[in-house]
Design an enzyme around this catalytic site. Structure first.
Site, PDB file in Angstrom:
ATOM      1  CG  ASP A 140       6.143 -25.089 -25.256  1.00 15.50           C
ATOM      2  OD1 ASP A 140       5.227 -24.415 -25.757  1.00 15.50           O
ATOM      3  OD2 ASP A 140       7.339 -24.815 -25.391  1.00 15.50           O
ATOM      4  CD1 TRP A 169       6.622 -21.488 -23.746  1.00  9.83           C
ATOM      5  CD2 TRP A 169       8.420 -20.221 -24.139  1.00  9.83           C
ATOM      6  NE1 TRP A 169       6.186 -20.260 -24.143  1.00  9.83           N
ATOM      7  CE2 TRP A 169       7.259 -19.452 -24.386  1.00  9.83           C
ATOM      8  CE3 TRP A 169       9.658 -19.629 -24.338  1.00  9.83           C
ATOM      9  CZ2 TRP A 169       7.318 -18.130 -24.817  1.00  9.83           C
ATOM     10  CZ3 TRP A 169       9.717 -18.312 -24.764  1.00  9.83           C
ATOM     11  CH2 TRP A 169       8.557 -17.576 -24.993  1.00  9.83           C
ATOM     12  CG  ASP A 170       8.936 -28.331 -24.594  1.00 10.74           C
ATOM     13  OD1 ASP A 170       9.241 -28.347 -23.389  1.00 10.74           O
ATOM     14  OD2 ASP A 170       7.885 -28.814 -25.024  1.00 10.74           O
ATOM     15  CB  VAL A 171      12.815 -25.186 -29.099  1.00  9.90           C
ATOM     16  CG1 VAL A 171      14.062 -24.888 -29.917  1.00  9.90           C
ATOM     17  CG2 VAL A 171      11.905 -26.157 -29.849  1.00  9.90           C
TER      18      VAL A 171
END
Length: 405
Positions: A140, A169-171
């Site tokens: 991320d 971005w991970d989420v």
């Protein structure tokens, strides 16, 4: 869809009866697996013996166990297996073939590649999260650096980049991954065919930057977004501090919001005079944004002359969008957590008792409650018996050989 044999399966959940194998670490795929579990799927996280790279990630409880790991693996089951050994690989491949749904961010392993697994399970659904669209590795924080956000985050006068703390971005990728599984299940129900879905983390960030016009602005207008501190681009929003040091974020998106803000700060006439002097139309949010510094100067006097309690009471009586700035500790003790039905008391072994977030979606008026995260390998024997119908002797032999733990 394969029926789950889990005793804890809830038939009222949308994904009840769906089994998922997850091989992952860190945020995106674990979050996807947890979301699927909260929707009712029987999710098996498969880790190497001793745990994957995130098994001891900070923050840690006093016991030394990872609070982080427990937070992203609630409601799953856990199998610890030697995935370097051929027998361990075959065992995991059998489990994936049995359930028919596989999510992972571990790429480049031929033994669990889509082509290899599809030969055993033709209608396999496999979702793979990668780093960069060209196949390169990324996380991320490196993806974010290459998109542009750190160069518009922070005070306007700052020159160096500022990373935000949230792994956005991970989420977002985790939610896309869960959505991909659900749509692929719908496709398989309708056609009998599986799907191979790939999601580069970089593409999630690029798509978001494009959808929010940040990239399009540069392409069409030839301009790049600039730092504006805590202001809100294209409309009026700003942070203020009370006489007693309480910080507030205030946003006026509509004309009603703006009228109420000028009324409660006693600046209606001053704002009208400012509009005349500048030739501005403050019924237009673009003009409110262009002249935000002048407006903030007028509003700031009122905020600095009142206490936080007085400001909160006045804002609550208006239509203005606002909130106090709070720490994570403040929020954890706030009624928005303690009185929120999304949070239920969870006794997480090795971590402690706390209010844990369930699915942030109410289904028929009920929030699916959080379930404890398993210990590493806690369900190894149970899953091998339920999913692969191995008997006690076969399972004991796998443990004795060090294939599972």
């Amino acid at each position: 869809m394969t029926e789950s044999a889990s005793a804890e399966a809830d038939p009222t959940r949308p994904l009840a009866g769906v089994r998922v194998v997850e091989i992952s670490s860190f945020v995106a795929v674990p979050l996807a697996g947890m979301t699927l579990a909260q929707l009712g799927a029987d999710v098996l996280r498969v880790d190497p013996i001793g745990g994957a790279a995130d098994y001891h990630r900070w923050p840690l409880a006093e016991s030394g166990d990872s609070i982080y790991w427990a937070g992203l693996n609630k409601g799953k089951r856990s199998l610890a297996v030697d995935m370097r050994a051929e027998q361990g690989q075959q065992l995991v491949a059998q489990l994936i073939a049995d359930c028919g749904v596989f999510i992972t961010n571990v790429a480049g392993r031929q033994w669990h590649s889509y082509d290899t697994l599809r030969a055993v399970r033709p209608d396999l659904i496999q979702v793979e999260v990668s780093g960069r669209a060209d196949g390169g590795t990324a996380v991320d924080y490196t993806v974010n650096a290459a998109i542009g956000f750190p160069l518009v985050t922070g005070p306007a006068e700052l020159a160096e980049p500022v990373n935000h703390v949230l792994p956005a971005w991970d989420v977002t990728c985790g939610v896309y991954t869960a959505l991909s599984v659900v749509t692929a299940l719908r496709h398989r129900d309708a056609t009998g065919r599986g799907q191979h879905i790939t999601i580069p983390l970089e593409n999630v960030a690029l798509a978001t930057a494009g959808n929010l016009s940040l990239l399009t602005e540069a392409m069409v207008n030839g301009t790049s977004r600039q730092r504006i501190g805590n202001a809100v681009y294209g409309t009026y929003g700003q942070n203020f501090t009370s006489r007693d040091g309480v910080a507030f974020m205030v946003v006026a998106l509509t004309n009603r919001h703006f009228r109420d803000l000028t009324a409660l700060t006693g600046t209606t006439e001053a704002v009208a005079a400012l509009a005349d002097a500048l030739g501005a139309d403050f019924s237009d949010e673009g003009d409110r944004y262009r002249h935000r510094e002048a407006l903030s100067g007028l509003f700031g006097d009122w905020f600095s002359a009142h206490t936080g309690a007085e400001i909160g009471a006045a804002l609550s009586a208006s239509s203005v969008l606002w909130e106090r700035y709070q720490s994570f500790a403040d929020t954890a003790a706030d009624a928005k957590v303690t009185a929120n039905p999304m949070f239920t008391e969870l006794d997480q072994p090795r971590v402690g008792r706390y209010l844990a977030a369930g699915l942030p979606v109410s289904i028929d008026g009920t929030y699916p409650a959080a379930q404890p995260a398993p210990a590493l390998g806690e369900n190894s024997a149970t899953v091998l018996g339920e999913w692969l119908s191995l008997d006690g002797g076969q399972i004991d032999a796998l443990f004795a050989a060090g294939v599972v733990a």
